[in-house]
Design a protein around this motif. Structure first.
Motif, PDB file in Angstrom:
ATOM      1  N   THR A 278      -3.867   5.144 -25.138  1.00 33.26           N
ATOM      2  CA  THR A 278      -4.149   4.821 -26.402  1.00 33.26           C
ATOM      3  C   THR A 278      -3.321   5.493 -27.595  1.00 33.26           C
ATOM      4  N   GLY A 279      -3.325   4.739 -28.672  1.00 32.37           N
ATOM      5  CA  GLY A 279      -2.446   5.296 -29.841  1.00 32.37           C
ATOM      6  C   GLY A 279      -0.775   5.279 -29.536  1.00 32.37           C
ATOM      7  N   SER A 280      -0.591   4.213 -28.790  1.00 39.71           N
ATOM      8  CA  SER A 280       1.071   3.918 -28.671  1.00 39.71           C
ATOM      9  C   SER A 280       1.627   3.203 -29.983  1.00 39.71           C
ATOM     10  N   LEU A 281       2.693   3.600 -30.010  1.00 38.89           N
ATOM     11  CA  LEU A 281       3.419   3.384 -31.341  1.00 38.89           C
ATOM     12  C   LEU A 281       3.992   1.767 -31.203  1.00 38.89           C
ATOM     13  N   ILE A 282       4.183   1.318 -29.840  1.00 39.01           N
ATOM     14  CA  ILE A 282       4.149  -0.262 -29.509  1.00 39.01           C
ATOM     15  C   ILE A 282       3.312  -0.756 -28.818  1.00 39.01           C
ATOM     16  N   ASP A 283       3.601  -1.190 -27.347  1.00 40.58           N
ATOM     17  CA  ASP A 283       2.640  -1.738 -26.749  1.00 40.58           C
ATOM     18  C   ASP A 283       1.909  -0.666 -25.810  1.00 40.58           C
ATOM     19  N   GLY A 284       0.832  -0.886 -25.403  1.00 41.64           N
ATOM     20  CA  GLY A 284      -0.053  -0.084 -24.416  1.00 41.64           C
ATOM     21  C   GLY A 284       0.715   0.099 -23.236  1.00 41.64           C
TER      22      GLY A 284
ATOM     23  N   GLY B 297      12.275   0.455 -24.589  1.00 38.06           N
ATOM     24  CA  GLY B 297      11.398   0.746 -23.409  1.00 38.06           C
ATOM     25  C   GLY B 297      11.621   1.824 -22.319  1.00 38.06           C
ATOM     26  N   ASN B 298      13.119   1.502 -22.229  1.00 43.95           N
ATOM     27  CA  ASN B 298      13.582   2.662 -20.970  1.00 43.95           C
ATOM     28  C   ASN B 298      13.497   4.014 -21.439  1.00 43.95           C
ATOM     29  N   THR B 299      13.404   4.207 -22.755  1.00 44.54           N
ATOM     30  CA  THR B 299      13.127   5.515 -23.299  1.00 44.54           C
ATOM     31  C   THR B 299      11.893   5.896 -24.089  1.00 44.54           C
TER      32      THR B 299
ATOM     33  N   HIS C  79      -5.831   7.622 -12.329  1.00 43.62           N
ATOM     34  CA  HIS C  79      -6.808   8.559 -13.050  1.00 43.62           C
ATOM     35  C   HIS C  79      -5.644   9.288 -14.195  1.00 43.62           C
ATOM     36  N   VAL C  80      -5.085   8.487 -14.811  1.00 44.45           N
ATOM     37  CA  VAL C  80      -3.911   9.012 -15.698  1.00 44.45           C
ATOM     38  C   VAL C  80      -4.346   8.518 -17.382  1.00 44.45           C
ATOM     39  N   THR C  81      -4.303   9.589 -18.203  1.00 42.13           N
ATOM     40  CA  THR C  81      -4.490   9.359 -19.660  1.00 42.13           C
ATOM     41  C   THR C  81      -3.093   9.380 -20.164  1.00 42.13           C
ATOM     42  N   VAL C  82      -2.765   8.455 -21.186  1.00 41.81           N
ATOM     43  CA  VAL C  82      -1.509   8.338 -21.764  1.00 41.81           C
ATOM     44  C   VAL C  82      -1.845   8.183 -23.362  1.00 41.81           C
ATOM     45  N   THR C  83      -1.351   9.279 -24.184  1.00 47.52           N
ATOM     46  CA  THR C  83      -1.714   8.982 -25.568  1.00 47.52           C
ATOM     47  C   THR C  83      -0.325   9.242 -26.444  1.00 47.52           C
ATOM     48  N   GLY C  84      -0.161   8.534 -27.363  1.00 44.94           N
ATOM     49  CA  GLY C  84       0.940   8.895 -28.487  1.00 44.94           C
ATOM     50  C   GLY C  84       2.268   8.629 -28.180  1.00 44.94           C
ATOM     51  N   ASN C  85       2.228   7.779 -26.872  1.00 49.61           N
ATOM     52  CA  ASN C  85       3.769   7.554 -26.453  1.00 49.61           C
ATOM     53  C   ASN C  85       4.226   6.528 -27.433  1.00 49.61           C
ATOM     54  N   ALA C  86       5.665   6.290 -27.260  1.00 47.87           N
ATOM     55  CA  ALA C  86       6.305   4.789 -28.016  1.00 47.87           C
ATOM     56  C   ALA C  86       5.694   3.652 -27.329  1.00 47.87           C
TER      57      ALA C  86
ATOM     58  N   ASN D 163       2.741  11.849 -26.076  1.00 49.27           N
ATOM     59  CA  ASN D 163       3.431  12.373 -27.197  1.00 49.27           C
ATOM     60  C   ASN D 163       5.040  12.288 -26.768  1.00 49.27           C
ATOM     61  N   LEU D 164       5.517  11.080 -25.830  1.00 52.35           N
ATOM     62  CA  LEU D 164       6.638  11.037 -25.376  1.00 52.35           C
ATOM     63  C   LEU D 164       7.306   9.719 -25.729  1.00 52.35           C
ATOM     64  N   GLY D 165       8.812   9.632 -25.635  1.00 44.46           N
ATOM     65  CA  GLY D 165       9.433   8.492 -26.043  1.00 44.46           C
ATOM     66  C   GLY D 165       9.783   7.995 -27.174  1.00 44.46           C
ATOM     67  N   PHE D 166      10.786   7.043 -27.425  1.00 40.82           N
ATOM     68  CA  PHE D 166      11.266   6.769 -28.724  1.00 40.82           C
ATOM     69  C   PHE D 166      12.331   5.351 -28.284  1.00 40.82           C
TER      70      PHE D 166
END
Length: 564
Positions: A255-261, A167-169, A229-236, A161-164
């Protein structure tokens, strides 16, 4: 995002000037930036640890009752410094992010290390204290992590749940400086002209500035990262990279990225993405933009994304001279190997422009088109892949200048197996089965194509269809294909023609006679087998004479009744 760029430019400038303007300044310091604070960590030999941060920011890094840490100011790591948030027992860091403000962790040439263990991951997420939950609203900005240059190492971590905005942010970003602006010390070598030194102002030799130029090379300009071994969920953006080199991502789930994975933007080179899953993202599962090259994707999974599973764009940045002076060359050298691409809303794989792209030994199922090659992509190798049940076409190759080799693939299900339009392709030794329209279709100018030694089966319109126009595929080499398993699908016209043929009437007449004869004989047999409803009134059977006398062999005679 503009505000964040201005803040970072300000921090970079002040960090450069501060040691010269403030004589007593030694070690980390804090700047006021746009109504918040930014803690600046300058270079030193030992890494900055969580214990150092607690000592430097006791009011802005606060331990919570459940054990997590809540950060309420920005962190910037300068060249020569390393921020190490490593804890085998696990660590949870929450970055303040609410409608009023948000914080970030940014490296400006420095390094970042975040690691937990297989038993306990290191977690970094946005946090809205009023909600007591991660921030899911991006319209007012959101906490993020960004590495500008330097190296980032993430192991056994969970980023959420990071970013907006861009891509840089975008959440977790690895970015550097445009490679065309990299400092090149070789420019200062050699003697201009015939070797004469002009009069007037003195010439300073490049060798005299060697110490000044140290550290100005590519390693401090381009970003690099290891993600394992990282999981990334809900980022922009799940993971975003631009102007990066030697990016390695392994055993990672996005998973669940608001734009591209996982997005490789411009000027990303020598990247390896392996054993990584990118699913249920709003955009592409994996994307590679123009001017990025030599990316290897292997043993990856891209499924159920809102656009393409893989989008590989190798087109030039410009088609000719322009005010920005972008290059006109295409890019390529990208490979997708032994990967699984399923259930994406658009294409499984789209390859737009560039050259020397390879897709091999991959499984592609349930997309709009399995593989789409267009915009002049050259020397594309599609070999030994399995394509199954695409909603439209298995493989599509189109647009002038596009050239591909399609060999050893197995394509089943869908409307069309292989579709060529105004392009050149060598299509050999493929197995196409279960198609409902065209096994292979050639349209427009495909005169440089070869369609040979394929096995095509199914029930549809045509096994190998060619458009009959002046510049059509009539000049293509189409031959030695096995189409014995192809069965044209019945249409109204074919059914009508079959019904009204004279021979059909003869067979129908004979069939009618046979059916009528069978019905008549069955009825006759049924009538003979009916018994009398009054067996007591039946006539006695005849006696059969034998050597011993007369003997009734069937029924005992019934005496006649007397009338009263």
């Amino acid at each position: 995002m503009t505000g964040e760029n201005k803040r970072l430019v300000y921090v970079r400038a002040m960090a450069t000037l501060a040691p010269f303007r403030v004589r007593s300044l030694v070690g980390p310091f804090r700047l006021e930036t746009s109504g918040t604070f930014t803690l600046v960590l300058p270079g030193r030999d030992s890494p900055y640890t969580l214990a150092d941060l607690l000592a430097l920011a006791p009011d802005t890094l606060i331990r919570q009752p459940e054990g997590s840490y809540f950060l309420t100011e920005n962190l910037v790591v300068l060249t020569g410094a390393t921020l190490a948030l490593d804890a085998p027992e696990g660590i949870s860091l929450r970055l303040k992010s609410d409608p009023a403000s948000f914080v970030s962790i940014v490296t400006l040439g420095g390094s970042l290390s975040v690691s937990g263990s297989a038993a306990a991951a290191a977690t970094i997420t946005s946090w809205d204290p009023a909600l007591g939950a991660p921030d899911t609203i991006t319209s007012d900005g959101r906490a993020y992590i960004r590495a500008i240059g330097g190296h980032t190492d993430l192991t056994h971590a969970h980023i959420a749940n990071l970013g907006f905005w861009g891509g840089n942010t975008g959440g977790l970003a690895f970015t550097g400086t445009d490679p065309s602006n990299i400092f090149d010390s070789s420019i200062g070598s050699g003697t201009p002209g015939a070797g004469t030194i002009p009069n007037g102002a003195p010439v300073v030799a490049g060798a005299d500035l060697a110490k000044i130029s140290e550290g100005a090379g590519e390693q401090h300009t381009l970003a690099s990262a290891t993600v394992d071994h990282v999981t990334v969920t809900g980022n922009a953006y799940g993971i975003f990279a631009s102007n990066a080199h030697n990016l390695t991502v392994d055993d990672t789930q996005i998973t669940g990225s608001l734009i591209d994975g996982l997005a490789l933007h411009q000027s990303v080179t020598e990247t390896t993405i392996s054993n990584t899953t990118s699913t249920y993202n709003y955009g592409d599962g994996f994307s590679l933009d123009r001017s990025s090259s030599n990316a290897l994707y292997h043993d990856d999974i891209s499924a159920n994304n809102g656009r393409d599973g893989f989008n590989i764009d190798g087109q030039p940045l410009a088609l000719g001279p322009g005010p920005a002076g972008f290059g006109t060359e295409g890019y390529g050298g990208n490979r997708i190997v032994n990967s699984t691409i399923t259930g994406n809303t658009r294409n499984g794989i789209e390859i737009s422009g560039g050259q020397n792209v390879e897709v091999t030994a991959s499984s592609i199922a349930g997309n709009e088109d399995g593989i789409l090659v267009d915009h002049g992509a050259a020397n594309v190798q599609l070999t030994n892949n399995t394509l199954q049940d695409q909603r439209n076409r298995g493989i599509t190759i189109r647009d002038a200048g596009t050239s591909s080799t399609v060999t050893g693939n197995t394509i089943s299900g869908g409307d069309t197996g292989v579709s060529l339009r105004n392009s050149a392709a060598s299509v050999t030794a493929n197995v196409v089965a279960g198609i409902t329209n065209h096994g292979m279709a050639l349209q427009g100018d495909t005169s440089q194509s070869h369609i040979t030694d394929n096995t095509v089966s199914g029930t549809g319109s045509t096994a190998i269809w060619s458009e009959t126009t002046a510049a059509s595929s009539g000049d293509s080499i189409v031959g030695n294909n096995d189409v014995r398993g192809w069965h044209p699908a019945p249409t109204l016209a074919t059914v009508t023609n079959w019904v009204f043929q004279p021979l059909t009437f003869v067979w129908l007449f004979l069939a009618t006679l046979l059916v009528g004869s069978a019905v008549t004989r069955k009825r006759h047999l049924q009538l003979r087998s009916i018994h009398s409803p009054f067996p007591e009134q039946a006539q006695p059977s005849r006696n059969i004479a034998t050597r011993e006398g007369t003997k009734n062999t069937e029924h005992t005679p019934v005496p006649a009744r007397r009338l009263p």
